[in-house]
Design an enzyme around this catalytic site. Structure first.
Site, PDB file in Angstrom:
ATOM      1  CB  THR A 121      -2.687  -5.618   6.633  1.00  0.00           C
ATOM      2  OG1 THR A 121      -1.800  -6.450   5.891  1.00  0.00           O
ATOM      3  CG2 THR A 121      -3.268  -6.475   7.758  1.00  0.00           C
ATOM      4  CG  ASP A 122      -1.586  -7.408   1.712  1.00  0.00           C
ATOM      5  OD1 ASP A 122      -1.110  -7.417   2.868  1.00  0.00           O
ATOM      6  OD2 ASP A 122      -0.862  -7.338   0.691  1.00  0.00           O
ATOM      7  CD  GLU A 123       1.046  -9.292   6.508  1.00  0.00           C
ATOM      8  OE1 GLU A 123       1.184 -10.186   7.347  1.00  0.00           O
ATOM      9  OE2 GLU A 123       1.894  -8.410   6.290  1.00  0.00           O
ATOM     10  CE1 TYR A 145      -0.208  -6.257  11.768  1.00  0.00           C
ATOM     11  CE2 TYR A 145       0.277  -7.508   9.770  1.00  0.00           C
ATOM     12  CZ  TYR A 145      -0.109  -6.327  10.392  1.00  0.00           C
ATOM     13  OH  TYR A 145      -0.402  -5.218   9.639  1.00  0.00           O
ATOM     14  CE  LYS A 149      -4.340  -4.020  11.156  1.00  0.00           C
ATOM     15  NZ  LYS A 149      -4.385  -2.666  11.813  1.00  0.00           N
TER      16      LYS A 149
HETATM   17  P1  NAD Z   1       4.208   0.983  13.043  1.00  0.00           P
HETATM   18  O1  NAD Z   1       4.525  -0.200  13.888  1.00  0.00           O
HETATM   19  O2  NAD Z   1       5.317   1.730  12.393  1.00  0.00           O
HETATM   20  O3  NAD Z   1       3.390   2.050  13.900  1.00  0.00           O
HETATM   21  C1  NAD Z   1       2.405   1.685  14.826  1.00  0.00           C
HETATM   22  C2  NAD Z   1       2.168   2.878  15.758  1.00  0.00           C
HETATM   23  O4  NAD Z   1       1.120   2.512  16.679  1.00  0.00           O
HETATM   24  C3  NAD Z   1       3.399   3.238  16.615  1.00  0.00           C
HETATM   25  O5  NAD Z   1       3.565   4.634  16.615  1.00  0.00           O
HETATM   26  C4  NAD Z   1       3.036   2.718  18.008  1.00  0.00           C
HETATM   27  O6  NAD Z   1       3.639   3.461  19.047  1.00  0.00           O
HETATM   28  C5  NAD Z   1       1.527   2.886  17.994  1.00  0.00           C
HETATM   29  N1  NAD Z   1       0.841   1.984  18.946  1.00  0.00           N
HETATM   30  C6  NAD Z   1       1.048   0.668  19.132  1.00  0.00           C
HETATM   31  N2  NAD Z   1       0.234   0.201  20.092  1.00  0.00           N
HETATM   32  C7  NAD Z   1      -0.515   1.264  20.516  1.00  0.00           C
HETATM   33  C8  NAD Z   1      -1.557   1.417  21.485  1.00  0.00           C
HETATM   34  N3  NAD Z   1      -1.975   0.380  22.231  1.00  0.00           N
HETATM   35  N4  NAD Z   1      -2.104   2.633  21.637  1.00  0.00           N
HETATM   36  C9  NAD Z   1      -1.671   3.696  20.903  1.00  0.00           C
HETATM   37  N5  NAD Z   1      -0.696   3.608  19.980  1.00  0.00           N
HETATM   38  C10 NAD Z   1      -0.130   2.401  19.784  1.00  0.00           C
HETATM   39  O7  NAD Z   1       3.153   0.456  11.978  1.00  0.00           O
HETATM   40  P2  NAD Z   1       2.891   0.937  10.470  1.00  0.00           P
HETATM   41  O8  NAD Z   1       3.727   0.110   9.563  1.00  0.00           O
HETATM   42  O9  NAD Z   1       2.935   2.404  10.403  1.00  0.00           O
HETATM   43  O10 NAD Z   1       1.384   0.444  10.290  1.00  0.00           O
HETATM   44  C11 NAD Z   1       0.311   1.309  10.626  1.00  0.00           C
HETATM   45  C12 NAD Z   1      -1.003   0.584  10.374  1.00  0.00           C
HETATM   46  O11 NAD Z   1      -1.086   0.177   9.020  1.00  0.00           O
HETATM   47  C13 NAD Z   1      -1.151  -0.696  11.211  1.00  0.00           C
HETATM   48  O12 NAD Z   1      -2.493  -0.781  11.626  1.00  0.00           O
HETATM   49  C14 NAD Z   1      -0.822  -1.814  10.235  1.00  0.00           C
HETATM   50  O13 NAD Z   1      -1.511  -2.996  10.568  1.00  0.00           O
HETATM   51  C15 NAD Z   1      -1.333  -1.219   8.932  1.00  0.00           C
HETATM   52  N6  NAD Z   1      -0.652  -1.682   7.707  1.00  0.00           N
HETATM   53  C16 NAD Z   1       0.718  -1.620   7.606  1.00  0.00           C
HETATM   54  C17 NAD Z   1       1.332  -2.026   6.425  1.00  0.00           C
HETATM   55  C18 NAD Z   1       2.832  -1.941   6.247  1.00  0.00           C
HETATM   56  O14 NAD Z   1       3.342  -2.407   5.230  1.00  0.00           O
HETATM   57  N7  NAD Z   1       3.578  -1.342   7.172  1.00  0.00           N
HETATM   58  C19 NAD Z   1       0.555  -2.493   5.356  1.00  0.00           C
HETATM   59  C20 NAD Z   1      -0.830  -2.541   5.504  1.00  0.00           C
HETATM   60  C21 NAD Z   1      -1.415  -2.110   6.682  1.00  0.00           C
HETATM   61  P1  TYD Z   2       8.055  -7.786   6.277  1.00  0.00           P
HETATM   62  O1  TYD Z   2       8.710  -6.506   5.921  1.00  0.00           O
HETATM   63  O2  TYD Z   2       8.204  -8.312   7.654  1.00  0.00           O
HETATM   64  O3  TYD Z   2       6.509  -7.616   5.893  1.00  0.00           O
HETATM   65  P2  TYD Z   2       5.330  -8.732   5.854  1.00  0.00           P
HETATM   66  O4  TYD Z   2       5.736  -9.919   6.595  1.00  0.00           O
HETATM   67  O5  TYD Z   2       4.253  -7.975   6.533  1.00  0.00           O
HETATM   68  O6  TYD Z   2       5.066  -8.988   4.405  1.00  0.00           O
HETATM   69  O7  TYD Z   2       8.558  -8.916   5.284  1.00  0.00           O
HETATM   70  C1  TYD Z   2       8.408  -8.784   3.876  1.00  0.00           C
HETATM   71  C2  TYD Z   2       8.882 -10.067   3.252  1.00  0.00           C
HETATM   72  O8  TYD Z   2      10.304 -10.180   3.460  1.00  0.00           O
HETATM   73  C3  TYD Z   2       8.266 -11.318   3.851  1.00  0.00           C
HETATM   74  O9  TYD Z   2       8.082 -12.285   2.825  1.00  0.00           O
HETATM   75  C4  TYD Z   2       9.326 -11.803   4.827  1.00  0.00           C
HETATM   76  C5  TYD Z   2      10.629 -11.386   4.168  1.00  0.00           C
HETATM   77  N1  TYD Z   2      11.748 -11.071   5.097  1.00  0.00           N
HETATM   78  C6  TYD Z   2      12.994 -11.672   4.935  1.00  0.00           C
HETATM   79  O10 TYD Z   2      13.208 -12.488   4.011  1.00  0.00           O
HETATM   80  N2  TYD Z   2      13.986 -11.348   5.808  1.00  0.00           N
HETATM   81  C7  TYD Z   2      13.801 -10.489   6.838  1.00  0.00           C
HETATM   82  O11 TYD Z   2      14.766 -10.253   7.626  1.00  0.00           O
HETATM   83  C8  TYD Z   2      12.528  -9.846   6.993  1.00  0.00           C
HETATM   84  C9  TYD Z   2      12.278  -8.879   8.110  1.00  0.00           C
HETATM   85  C10 TYD Z   2      11.520 -10.168   6.088  1.00  0.00           C
END
Ligand code: NAD
Ligand code: TYD
Length: 336
Positions: A121-123, A145, A149
């Site tokens: 992630t960019d975070e 988080y 990562k």
């Molecule tokens: P999500 O929370 O929807 O899915 C995570 C999945 O991992 C779930 O199916 C969960 O059951 C599984 N999981 C959790 N712990 C586990 C373990 N110990 N063993 C096996 N499986 C396990 O997350 P997402 O939004 O789909 O993100 C997927 C990946 O992409 C993550 O690594 C996250 O850091 C990365 N990512 C997400 C975003 C975003 O905007 N959602 C952006 C950049 C990177």
């Molecule tokens: P989120 O979807 O949790 O992603 P991330 O924290 O990984 O960027 O949040 C996106 C943005 O929205 C972040 O700046 C936090 C804000 N946010 C709210 O303002 N209200 C909310 O209820 C949530 C979940 C997020």
């Protein structure tokens, strides 16, 4: 190819599996997922049974990982605890899965002599006021988080550096699209707007995120998996940057609701003000984002409107309790 997709029952992982089995008719996918609150079998419904299987297991369990890896050509690791607010509430599980779990997968991939692609992630870079992060920007994570990562990413790099492992990293900006858990901003706003529930906006709502439609991220992952170099990092940013309040307004428009639903609430601890990623390196491999925020948000809104059964059970279970703990209010309002 036969891929082991860890965390494939979650949001991005399941979109990737759907995409991959469609784009590569010869490929097979094994999903290994712990099925936490974020993992959903429904996300994997309708996939071809002869080319797809699901193993319920923890990435921290080396034996289970080894068994699932049998005959696979690469690991794509999505498995993680993924929500910033939950990491503020209880960081322990984040460190276990996102750091130790990544290590377990890397060992298994090294033993099998196969590629490990880490989804990150960019975070990990922290917040940036102007300009965009590149792959050589320093890591400066703010939340538990993001720190977990970053820890996972460093182990991935160390495995290449120390053992010559075929490991590499892709770092994406905020994804949105079908099948995202409503704890995250966009689906939360969509579902609250549909129900007429108040929409919690943290602080002044001026934090900026770099939105990436999930199917664009899937094509980027495929590109990096096939053309990326071991030991390298590839950034994948979305085409549009928007302050949160603007995202909320667009969704209210789509839902035909007015701004009276907006409720400014206490800011998130350690809240990063702005994320922005430069994607030129990944574009150099031949990838390009295809979906603008305007297009993607409409597709996403329509998906939630048309897939009521997907979220109805979610809103009545664990999420309801989490919502009360996080926001101090019950999810209310019948669906309209
Ligand atoms: P999500 O929370 O929807 O899915 C995570 C999945 O991992 C779930 O199916 C969960 O059951 C599984 N999981 C959790 N712990 C586990 C373990 N110990 N063993 C096996 N499986 C396990 O997350 P997402 O939004 O789909 O993100 C997927 C990946 O992409 C993550 O690594 C996250 O850091 C990365 N990512 C997400 C975003 C975003 O905007 N959602 C952006 C950049 C990177
Ligand atoms: P989120 O979807 O949790 O992603 P991330 O924290 O990984 O960027 O949040 C996106 C943005 O929205 C972040 O700046 C936090 C804000 N946010 C709210 O303002 N209200 C909310 O209820 C949530 C979940 C997020």
């Amino acid at each position: 190819m036969r891929l082991l997709v860890t965390g494939g029952a979650g949001f991005i992982g399941s979109n990737f599996v759907q995409h991959r089995l469609g784009s590569r008719p010869e490929d097979e996918v094994v999903v290994l997922d712990k099925m936490t609150y974020a993992g959903r079998r429904e996300n994997l419904d309708g996939l071809p049974a002869d080319r797809f299987s699901l193993v319920e297991a923890d990435i921290c369990d080396p034996e289970a990982v080894r068994r699932a890896l049998d005959g696979c050509d690469a690991i794509v690791n999505f498995a993680a605890e993924s929500h910033v607010d939950r990491s503020i509430e209880a960081p322990g599980e984040f460190i276990t899965t996102d750091v130790y779990g990544t290590y377990v997968l890397l060992e298994a991939a090294r033993e099998a002599g196969i590629r490990h692609l880490q989804i990150s992630t960019d975070e990990v870079y922290g917040s940036i006021d102007e300009g965009s992060f590149t792959e050589v920007s320093s890591l400066d994570p703010s939340s538990p988080y993001a720190a977990s990562k970053a820890g996972g990413d460093l182990v991935v790099s160390a495995f290449k550096q120390t053992y010559g492992a075929d490991s590499l990293i892709v770092r994406a900006s905020n994804n949105y699209g079908p099948q995202q858990h409503p704890e995250k901003l966009i689906p939360l706003v969509i579902l609250n707007a549909i129900h007429g529930d108040p929409i919690p906006v943290y602080g002044d709502g001026m934090q900026v995120r770099n939105w990436l439609f999930v199917r664009d991220f899937c094509t980027a992952i495929e590109t990096v998996l096939e053309r990326g170099q071991a030991g390298q990092v590839y950034n994948v940013g979305g085409p549009d940057e928007l302050p949160n309040i603007e995202v909320v307004r667009r969704i209210l428009d789509l839902a035909g609701r007015d701004e009276s639903l907006i409720s400014y609430v206490e800011d998130r601890l350690g809240h990063d003000v702005r994320y922005s990623l430069a994607s030129e390196k990944t574009e150099g491999l031949g990838w390009k984002a295809a979906v603008s925020f305007d297009q993607g948000i409409e597709r996403t809104f329509n998906w939630y409107r048309e897939n009521r059964e997907w979220w109805e059970t979610l809103r009545s279970g664990e999420y309801r309790e989490y919502y009360l703990r996080q926001y101090g209010t019950e999810l209310a309002g019948p669906a309209s």
